[in-house]
Design an enzyme around this catalytic site. Structure first.
Site, PDB file in Angstrom:
ATOM      1  N   GLY A  28       2.937  -0.840   4.238  1.00 46.26           N
ATOM      2  CA  GLY A  28       3.018   0.570   3.856  1.00 46.26           C
ATOM      3  C   GLY A  28       4.460   0.961   3.573  1.00 46.26           C
ATOM      4  O   GLY A  28       5.026   0.644   2.525  1.00 46.26           O
ATOM      5  N   GLY A  29       5.092   1.618   4.535  1.00 45.02           N
ATOM      6  CA  GLY A  29       6.427   2.208   4.350  1.00 45.02           C
ATOM      7  C   GLY A  29       7.446   1.265   3.712  1.00 45.02           C
ATOM      8  O   GLY A  29       8.169   1.655   2.787  1.00 45.02           O
ATOM      9  N   GLU A  43      -5.290  -4.265  10.763  1.00 44.21           N
ATOM     10  CA  GLU A  43      -4.214  -3.292  10.952  1.00 44.21           C
ATOM     11  C   GLU A  43      -4.472  -2.501  12.235  1.00 44.21           C
ATOM     12  O   GLU A  43      -5.265  -1.548  12.228  1.00 44.21           O
ATOM     13  CB  GLU A  43      -4.175  -2.310   9.778  1.00 44.21           C
ATOM     14  CG  GLU A  43      -3.948  -2.962   8.434  1.00 44.21           C
ATOM     15  CD  GLU A  43      -3.384  -1.970   7.420  1.00 44.21           C
ATOM     16  OE1 GLU A  43      -2.285  -2.226   6.932  1.00 44.21           O
ATOM     17  OE2 GLU A  43      -4.021  -0.942   7.144  1.00 44.21           O
ATOM     18  N   SER A  78       3.696  -1.730  10.350  1.00 38.70           N
ATOM     19  CA  SER A  78       5.149  -1.828  10.557  1.00 38.70           C
ATOM     20  C   SER A  78       5.718  -3.203  10.224  1.00 38.70           C
ATOM     21  O   SER A  78       6.606  -3.694  10.915  1.00 38.70           O
ATOM     22  CB  SER A  78       5.511  -1.399  11.990  1.00 38.70           C
ATOM     23  OG  SER A  78       5.173  -0.041  12.195  1.00 38.70           O
ATOM     24  N   ASN A 131       0.879  -1.176   0.000  1.00 34.09           N
ATOM     25  CA  ASN A 131       0.000   0.000   0.000  1.00 34.09           C
ATOM     26  C   ASN A 131       0.912   1.221   0.000  1.00 34.09           C
ATOM     27  O   ASN A 131       1.450   1.593   1.035  1.00 34.09           O
ATOM     28  CB  ASN A 131      -0.912  -0.010   1.234  1.00 34.09           C
ATOM     29  CG  ASN A 131      -1.745   1.264   1.316  1.00 34.09           C
ATOM     30  OD1 ASN A 131      -1.792   2.048   0.370  1.00 34.09           O
ATOM     31  ND2 ASN A 131      -2.401   1.481   2.449  1.00 34.09           N
ATOM     32  N   TRP A 132       1.070   1.800  -1.171  1.00 30.26           N
ATOM     33  CA  TRP A 132       2.000   2.933  -1.290  1.00 30.26           C
ATOM     34  C   TRP A 132       1.442   4.221  -0.699  1.00 30.26           C
ATOM     35  O   TRP A 132       2.146   5.221  -0.614  1.00 30.26           O
ATOM     36  CB  TRP A 132       2.339   3.161  -2.763  1.00 30.26           C
ATOM     37  CG  TRP A 132       3.252   2.134  -3.346  1.00 30.26           C
ATOM     38  CD1 TRP A 132       3.972   1.188  -2.652  1.00 30.26           C
ATOM     39  CD2 TRP A 132       3.582   1.954  -4.733  1.00 30.26           C
ATOM     40  NE1 TRP A 132       4.721   0.443  -3.525  1.00 30.26           N
ATOM     41  CE2 TRP A 132       4.501   0.888  -4.809  1.00 30.26           C
ATOM     42  CE3 TRP A 132       3.184   2.598  -5.905  1.00 30.26           C
ATOM     43  CZ2 TRP A 132       5.032   0.446  -6.026  1.00 30.26           C
ATOM     44  CZ3 TRP A 132       3.703   2.152  -7.109  1.00 30.26           C
ATOM     45  CH2 TRP A 132       4.629   1.091  -7.171  1.00 30.26           C
ATOM     46  N   LYS A 133       0.168   4.258  -0.378  1.00 29.51           N
ATOM     47  CA  LYS A 133      -0.466   5.476   0.137  1.00 29.51           C
ATOM     48  C   LYS A 133      -0.211   6.618  -0.864  1.00 29.51           C
ATOM     49  O   LYS A 133      -0.183   6.367  -2.059  1.00 29.51           O
ATOM     50  CB  LYS A 133       0.029   5.772   1.548  1.00 29.51           C
ATOM     51  CG  LYS A 133      -0.100   4.510   2.441  1.00 29.51           C
ATOM     52  CD  LYS A 133       0.122   4.739   3.886  1.00 29.51           C
ATOM     53  CE  LYS A 133      -0.090   3.428   4.647  1.00 29.51           C
ATOM     54  NZ  LYS A 133       0.020   3.567   6.085  1.00 29.51           N
ATOM     55  N   GLU A 144      -6.597   5.290   7.704  1.00 31.80           N
ATOM     56  CA  GLU A 144      -6.394   6.697   7.315  1.00 31.80           C
ATOM     57  C   GLU A 144      -7.648   7.266   6.641  1.00 31.80           C
ATOM     58  O   GLU A 144      -7.963   8.442   6.801  1.00 31.80           O
ATOM     59  CB  GLU A 144      -5.156   6.800   6.401  1.00 31.80           C
ATOM     60  CG  GLU A 144      -3.884   6.592   7.206  1.00 31.80           C
ATOM     61  CD  GLU A 144      -2.753   5.910   6.452  1.00 31.80           C
ATOM     62  OE1 GLU A 144      -2.752   5.912   5.209  1.00 31.80           O
ATOM     63  OE2 GLU A 144      -1.855   5.366   7.132  1.00 31.80           O
ATOM     64  N   HIS A 175      -9.423   1.610   5.047  1.00 33.89           N
ATOM     65  CA  HIS A 175      -8.126   1.840   5.698  1.00 33.89           C
ATOM     66  C   HIS A 175      -8.298   2.856   6.837  1.00 33.89           C
ATOM     67  O   HIS A 175      -9.098   3.791   6.723  1.00 33.89           O
ATOM     68  CB  HIS A 175      -7.114   2.359   4.666  1.00 33.89           C
ATOM     69  CG  HIS A 175      -5.716   2.318   5.204  1.00 33.89           C
ATOM     70  ND1 HIS A 175      -5.230   3.296   6.031  1.00 33.89           N
ATOM     71  CD2 HIS A 175      -4.745   1.392   5.085  1.00 33.89           C
ATOM     72  CE1 HIS A 175      -3.986   2.972   6.379  1.00 33.89           C
ATOM     73  NE2 HIS A 175      -3.670   1.826   5.816  1.00 33.89           N
ATOM     74  N   GLY A 227       2.787   2.753  10.640  1.00 33.81           N
ATOM     75  CA  GLY A 227       3.766   3.819  10.436  1.00 33.81           C
ATOM     76  C   GLY A 227       4.502   4.239  11.690  1.00 33.81           C
ATOM     77  O   GLY A 227       5.180   5.266  11.701  1.00 33.81           O
TER      78      GLY A 227
HETATM   79  P1  13P Z   1       3.191   0.712   7.597  1.00 33.83           P
HETATM   80  O1  13P Z   1       3.670  -0.597   7.015  1.00 33.83           O
HETATM   81  O2  13P Z   1       3.938   1.903   7.068  1.00 33.83           O
HETATM   82  O3  13P Z   1       3.136   0.653   9.093  1.00 33.83           O
HETATM   83  O4  13P Z   1       1.691   0.912   7.074  1.00 33.83           O
HETATM   84  C1  13P Z   1       0.785  -0.106   7.223  1.00 33.83           C
HETATM   85  C2  13P Z   1      -0.427   0.226   6.449  1.00 33.83           C
HETATM   86  O5  13P Z   1      -1.163   1.125   6.800  1.00 33.83           O
HETATM   87  C3  13P Z   1      -0.699  -0.560   5.238  1.00 33.83           C
HETATM   88  O6  13P Z   1      -1.979  -0.305   4.770  1.00 33.83           O
END
Ligand code: 13P
Length: 255
Positions: free
Chosen positions: A236-237, A169, A215, A10-12, A99, A97, A175
């Protein structure tokens, strides 16, 4: 019951079309052997067409959107419809999600409307759920997950779920560098599966893949994926770098 793991990036709000193309090239160069997991990449809307084109080489990596509109085409400025996503060969969509829930005010009802709309065109759901730290500390983990699942899946059939995954999640792990321990994650995943059993029966819940997100890194993927109810990850990251996304998949996949 064997469940093939599914790893999704998930590149956001990262990577426009040119960074997307460069990532795809570099990632495909690494993927030489036979894969034992499914791989999905969720890019920003503007990079999706470039990504589907770049991944059209038969290695089976699928493309996801990170959101969709709950409405059909029409006067909805700034929105993207599920039909548009299908037109450019997007296969999956992330819905719910944290966010989207916390920053953009998406309620369980909005999330449910998006899921119904996505299924009308056959998009596969990556349905995200998870509790905040306050909710966990207040002993509300199970009640929050149960209501997110029950309200989010209203009207979603067992057949729809065959094409879907749930991503657990915990918001406090996203993050932050703080991963849920394998025990915490397994406990929550087993609970999510039990709620699906209550709603759809044991056969459906036994087949459903539940991803962990929060994470995930190359050095913790193996331990998390070894848990019996964890069937992949939403990353994500650490998915922004082709090598680190590749390492997570390799470390977390069955040999
Ligand atoms: P991180 O891997 O950056 O913690 O993000 C997780 C996430 O929100 C994937 O959708």
């Amino acid at each position: 019951m064997y469940r093939r793991p599914i790893f999704a990036a998930n590149w956001k709000m990262n990577k426009g079309p040119s960074d997307t193309e460069a990532f795809a090239k570099s990632f495909l160069n690494k993927l030489t052997g036979r894969q034992t997991s499914d791989i999905v990449i969720a890019a920003p809307f503007i990079s999706l067409a470039v990504l589907t084109e770049a991944l059209r080489d038969g290695r089976g990596i699928e493309v996801a959107a990170q959101n969709c509109s709950q409405f059909d085409d029409g006067a909805y400025t700034g929105e993207i419809s599920v039909k548009m996503l299908r037109e450019i060969l997007v296969r999956h969509v992330i819905i719910g999600h944290s966010e989207r829930r916390s920053i953009f005010g998406e309620t369980n009802a909005i999330i449910n409307a998006k899921m119904i709309k996505a299924r009308q065109v056959g998009l596969k759901l990556i349905f995200c759920i998870g509790e905040t730290l306050e909710e966990r500390n207040a002993g509300k983990l199970e009640s929050i997950l149960r209501s997110q699942i029950t309200e989010g899946l209203e009207g979603i059939t067992a057949h729809d779920l065959e094409d879907s995954v749930i991503a657990y999640e915990p918001v406090w792990a996203i993050g932050t560098g703080v991963t849920a321990s394998a025990e915490q994650a397994q406990e929550a995943h087993a609970f999510v599966r039990s709620v699906i059993t209550d709603l759809y029966g044991a056969e459906v819940s036994g087949k459903l893949r539940i991803q962990y997100g929060g994470s995930v890194k190359p050095n913790n993927a193996a331990e998390l994926m070894a848990c019996p109810d964890i069937d992949g990850a939403l990353i994500g990251g650490a998915s922004l770098d082709a090598q680190s996304f590749y390492d997570i998949i390799q470390n977390g996949s069955p040999s």
